[in-house]
Scaffold this active site. Structure first.
Site, mmCIF file in Angstrom:
data_model
loop_
_atom_site.group_PDB
_atom_site.id
_atom_site.type_symbol
_atom_site.label_atom_id
_atom_site.label_comp_id
_atom_site.label_asym_id
_atom_site.label_seq_id
_atom_site.Cartn_x
_atom_site.Cartn_y
_atom_site.Cartn_z
ATOM 1 N N VAL A 115 0.821 -1.210 0.000
ATOM 2 C CA VAL A 115 0.000 0.000 0.000
ATOM 3 C C VAL A 115 0.855 1.260 0.000
ATOM 4 O O VAL A 115 0.617 2.196 -0.769
ATOM 5 C CB VAL A 115 -0.969 0.017 1.204
ATOM 6 C CG1 VAL A 115 -1.807 1.292 1.208
ATOM 7 C CG2 VAL A 115 -1.882 -1.205 1.167
ATOM 8 N N VAL A 137 -11.267 -0.178 5.447
ATOM 9 C CA VAL A 137 -12.424 -1.077 5.363
ATOM 10 C C VAL A 137 -12.609 -1.641 3.970
ATOM 11 O O VAL A 137 -12.588 -2.843 3.765
ATOM 12 C CB VAL A 137 -13.716 -0.352 5.809
ATOM 13 C CG1 VAL A 137 -14.941 -1.251 5.593
ATOM 14 C CG2 VAL A 137 -13.617 0.040 7.271
ATOM 15 N N LYS A 180 -13.365 -5.084 10.111
ATOM 16 C CA LYS A 180 -13.998 -4.113 9.222
ATOM 17 C C LYS A 180 -15.419 -3.783 9.659
ATOM 18 O O LYS A 180 -15.814 -2.615 9.658
ATOM 19 C CB LYS A 180 -13.982 -4.648 7.788
ATOM 20 C CG LYS A 180 -12.577 -4.734 7.192
ATOM 21 C CD LYS A 180 -12.594 -5.416 5.836
ATOM 22 C CE LYS A 180 -11.196 -5.473 5.230
ATOM 23 N NZ LYS A 180 -11.177 -6.195 3.932
#
Length: 404
Positions: free
Chosen positions: A11, A126, A199
């Site tokens: 990421v 999420v 989440k």
């Protein structure tokens, strides 16, 4: 605006690459001029184009007053929690993709952000690249949201899709997911529902206003779901998905659970396949809204992170009204006390059909030479499990039936 990235994995590297590639587009679309000034990682990246920006010393970020926004993509709690806390105290905005950090320390970090008049944002924690948190907190702010449910893990959804559509058994589907890079070498967090639980806790905290911790949420994974379950479910008009759900009950408490569930083939969630995720939000004004897309991947998740960075750029002198309060005792209802219908698969032996008809009047029953499957009427899960336990039935599986 100068940015630091903490963690140069999938990421973090995606964020740096996106900003470098699309800096002109971002400026044209939003007016924000973004520049990555520092990247923190304990590893060496000598051959990376970002090597001149690399540091192993957190102080290089903490003490640099030019850095206004810090992106945390390290994962885990340590040292992420300490580093994020110190950044907020230095009045730096923080954007995170770290779901474990948000679900365990969200209230504390949101409180720190409020005290220091900065933002702590986490859209990417999420739905990856799917906008979920911003639409709920902003676009649907005029609604009373009574329920939220979804398929929030691409790995498990890929596995269930293979089992349903190609009759691939669980072990083979998992091996394929690992081969394709959808599942980690250790897939426990995905297949046991841990990732999904984090989440739904974040979403429930946001929607219902108080911190919800994973240990308060009953969580089951997909490791016990079989091809026989999927085939019987299909004959009843359902597909099986790993569903996370949170809804407010008539008594004011919350029913929050993560488990495999039968979803009607007519549901919007039933057609969500492969690595795609979806979140179904029920608002009192809007009705059902489905947020859908690929939930993971470097580029998609980086896009969500950069969206939060731009949000920070638009709110540099003020804090967004955003977040939730601390945990409230007794907020989450005991899942066993909530009525559901159950799909149950048993051995077709002795007087199994008669026993089912006696204990579960009105149950829908299907059978083959070796097994019977039935769907019960709604009763509390406690009563349903007690009936099954006391029966003479050889229970092979039991799976909840959703109404979403």
């Amino acid at each position: 605006m100068k940015i630091a990235v903490m963690g140069f994995g999938v990421v973090g590297s995606g964020v740096a690459n996106l900003i470098k590639k699309n800096a002109a587009v971002i400026k044209e679309n939003t007016g924000a001029e973004l520049e990555v000034k520092r990247i923190l990682d304990i590893r060496d990246f000598e051959n990376s184009e970002f090597a001149p920006l690399m540091t192993k010393n957190f102080a290089d970020i903490e003490n640099d007053d030019e850095i206004e926004v810090v992106v945390e993509t390290m994962g885990g709690l340590n040292p992420a929690f300490e580093f994020v806390s110190r950044c907020l105290k230095r009045k730096k905005h923080v954007v995170s993709s770290n779901k474990e950090l948000v679900v365990q320390k969200g209230f504390e970090l949101l409180s720190l952000a409020r005290e220091n008049n900065v933002n702590f944002l986490f859209e990417a924690s999420v739905g990856g690249g799917i906008p979920i948190i911003r639409p709920i907190s902003r676009c649907l702010a005029g609604n009373r949201i009574d329920s939220i449910a979804g398929i929030l893990n691409g790995t498990t959804n890929f596995i269930m899709t293979k089992m349903i559509m190609e009759r691939t058994d669980f072990s083979s589907a998992l091996a394929l997911a690992q081969e394709l890079g959808y599942a980690e070498k250790d897939p426990t967090a995905d297949v046991e529902g841990i990732d999904t639980c984090r989440k739904i806790c974040i979403l429930a905290s946001l929607v219902f206003g108080n911190q919800i911790y994973p240990e308060k949420v009953h969580t089951e994974g997909i490791t016990k779901v079989t091809l026989e379950d999927a085939e019987f479910a299909g004959s009843f008009g359902y597909v099986i998905k790993l569903i996370a759900q949170a809804r407010k009950l008539d008594n004011g408490k919350l029913y929050i659970i993560v488990s495999p569930a039968l979803v009607s083939k007519g549901s919007m969630l039933a057609g969500v396949n492969d690595v795609f995720n979806a979140c179904l939000v029920q608002g009192d004004m809007t009705g059902d809204i489905l947020l859908y897309g690929k939930g993971a991947g470097s580029s998609a998740t980086a896009s969500a992170v950069v969206g939060d960075i731009i949000d920070c750029a638009d709110n540099m002198e003020k804090r967004k009204v955003f977040g939730w309060k601390e945990e409230k005792d007794g907020m989450v209802e005991d899942y066993l006390m909530v009525p559901v219908s159950l799909f149950v698969r048993v051995k077709n032996e002795n007087s199994a059909r008669e026993e089912i008809e006696k204990l579960f009047p009105g149950a829908k029953i299907l059978e083959n030479a070796e097994e019977l499957a039935f769907i019960t009427a709604e009763e509390t899960q406690k009563v349903l499990f007690e009936k099954l336990s006391a029966s003479g039935l050889t229970v092979l599986s039991s799976i909840r039936v959703t109404t979403y």
